[in-house]
Design a protein around this motif. Structure first.
Motif: not given
Length: 129
Positions: A10-30
Motif C-alpha cells: 500500500l505504501t509503494c504500489g508494487d508487490w515485488h518492491t513490497a517483498e524486498d522492503a519487508v525482507a530488508k526491514a526484518l533483517v535489520k529488526l531481527y
C-alpha cells in the motif's frame, strides 16, 4: 509477514518492491526484537520506511518498454474487485504523506498515537492528514 507485506504494498504500489522492503526491514529488526517494548509498531515503522526507500532507489526510476504502454482498466463482474480498483486509484491520487496516514490509521487499525509514532510526527499532524 502478510500484514507487513500488505502495508509495504500500500505504501509503494508494487508487490515485488513490497517483498524486498519487508525482507530488508526484518533483517535489520531481527537483532533488536527482544529489546523492543512494542516490536509490532516498530516493525511497521521499519517496513513503511523501507518501502519508501525502495521507491527512491535510482534503478526504480528506469522504466521498461512495458511501462510506456497505457494501463487498460477492465471491468470485473465481481463487485469486490471493482471496489479494490477504485480504492487503489483513489489512494494513488492522494499525496504520499496523506496516503500513509490514512493507510496506517485505517488498514491495520493503528491508534492515532501509534500512527504518529510510525510516521515520526505529532498526533495533530496525523489528524490533519
Amino acid at each position: 509477514m502478510a500484514s507487513l507485506r500488505k502495508l509495504a504494498y500500500l505504501t509503494c504500489g508494487d508487490w515485488h518492491t513490497a517483498e524486498d522492503a519487508v525482507a530488508k526491514a526484518l533483517v535489520k529488526l531481527y537483532p533488536r526484537w527482544r529489546k523492543l517494548e512494542r516490536p509490532d509498531v516498530y516493525a511497521k515503522t521499519m517496513v513503511y520506511r523501507a518501502a519508501v526507500d525502495e521507491t527512491r532507489r535510482p534503478w526504480r526510476r528506469e522504466r521498461s518498454v512495458g511501462h510506456a504502454m497505457p494501463d487498460v482498466a477492465l471491468r470485473d463482474s465481481a463487485a469486490a474487485a471493482d471496489e479494490r480498483m477504485r480504492l487503489r486509484a483513489a489512494l494513488d491520487a492522494v499525496p504520499a504523506g496523506q496516503r500513509a496516514a490514512v493507510m496506517l490509521r485505517h488498514y491495520p487499525g493503528l491508534s492515532l498515537e501509534d500512527t504518529a509514532r510510525v510516521l515520526d510526527c505529532t498526533v495533530d499532524t496525523v489528524k490533519n492528514r
